[in-house]
Design a protein around this motif. Sequence first.
Motif, PDB file in Angstrom:
ATOM      1  N   GLY A 211       0.769  -1.235   0.000  1.00  0.00           N
ATOM      2  CA  GLY A 211       0.000   0.000   0.000  1.00  0.00           C
ATOM      3  C   GLY A 211       0.796   1.278   0.000  1.00  0.00           C
ATOM      4  O   GLY A 211       0.219   2.355  -0.116  1.00  0.00           O
ATOM      5  N   GLY A 212       2.131   1.171   0.150  1.00  0.00           N
ATOM      6  CA  GLY A 212       2.932   2.380   0.225  1.00  0.00           C
ATOM      7  C   GLY A 212       2.444   3.260   1.362  1.00  0.00           C
ATOM      8  O   GLY A 212       1.892   2.769   2.352  1.00  0.00           O
ATOM      9  N   PRO A 213       2.608   4.557   1.211  1.00  0.00           N
ATOM     10  CA  PRO A 213       2.201   5.463   2.288  1.00  0.00           C
ATOM     11  C   PRO A 213       0.688   5.708   2.359  1.00  0.00           C
ATOM     12  O   PRO A 213       0.227   6.408   3.253  1.00  0.00           O
ATOM     13  N   SER A 214      -0.085   5.125   1.447  1.00  0.00           N
ATOM     14  CA  SER A 214      -1.535   5.353   1.436  1.00  0.00           C
ATOM     15  C   SER A 214      -2.261   4.677   2.595  1.00  0.00           C
ATOM     16  O   SER A 214      -3.362   5.086   2.957  1.00  0.00           O
ATOM     17  N   TYR A 215      -1.674   3.619   3.140  1.00  0.00           N
ATOM     18  CA  TYR A 215      -2.319   2.868   4.211  1.00  0.00           C
ATOM     19  C   TYR A 215      -1.369   2.723   5.394  1.00  0.00           C
ATOM     20  O   TYR A 215      -0.172   2.540   5.209  1.00  0.00           O
ATOM     21  N   LYS A 216      -1.916   2.758   6.607  1.00  0.00           N
ATOM     22  CA  LYS A 216      -1.165   2.506   7.834  1.00  0.00           C
ATOM     23  C   LYS A 216      -1.529   1.117   8.352  1.00  0.00           C
ATOM     24  O   LYS A 216      -2.681   0.685   8.220  1.00  0.00           O
ATOM     25  N   TYR A 217      -0.557   0.427   8.934  1.00  0.00           N
ATOM     26  CA  TYR A 217      -0.807  -0.891   9.514  1.00  0.00           C
ATOM     27  C   TYR A 217      -1.311  -0.722  10.940  1.00  0.00           C
ATOM     28  O   TYR A 217      -0.795   0.116  11.665  1.00  0.00           O
TER      29      TYR A 217
END
Length: 168
Positions: free
Chosen positions: A33-39
């Motif tokens: 997701g690259g920087p678009s999503y946070k875990y």
Amino acid sequence: MVPNSLTLATFTEDDYDQLIGWIDSPELNYLWGGPSYKYPLTRRQIVRHCRQREVFPFLFRVNEQRAGFVELYQIAPRHYRICRVFIADDFRGQGLSKPMLLLLADRAKTDFDCLLLSLAVFGHNQVARRCYESLGFQITAVEKGTRSYGGELWDLVRMEKWLTESYR
């Protein structure tokens, strides 16, 4: 075993939990997701992302089983970027990324009148790069050390392919 049926369907709310289950580590989350999503990935993040008018998410099915995810992101009227390519663990190593991406290219061309497909891949992801190159994508730029994860700098390789009458 050769799959009988490979399909690309619109990704819906019914598929969110499956995607969340697949993205099961912080590193995989960033690779995918690259920087678009946070875990950890959440339904709320998916809804927020997929509601953007430029985003067109798809679920890849093999013999009616959920096997992967891929997304088109509209850059310009006839230019779309391939994003968030993912094949589920149970289906990896079977050569399914290429057919999934061919289905996506067909969809981009027929449903969205796309002429140019582009993508970005992390430089160290050699398997993905080879897959894209086998589909005719050409490197257009390499952004050295522009992404970082776990204290390491990662290169971002930008690629593109023009969809002509005979693009396969």
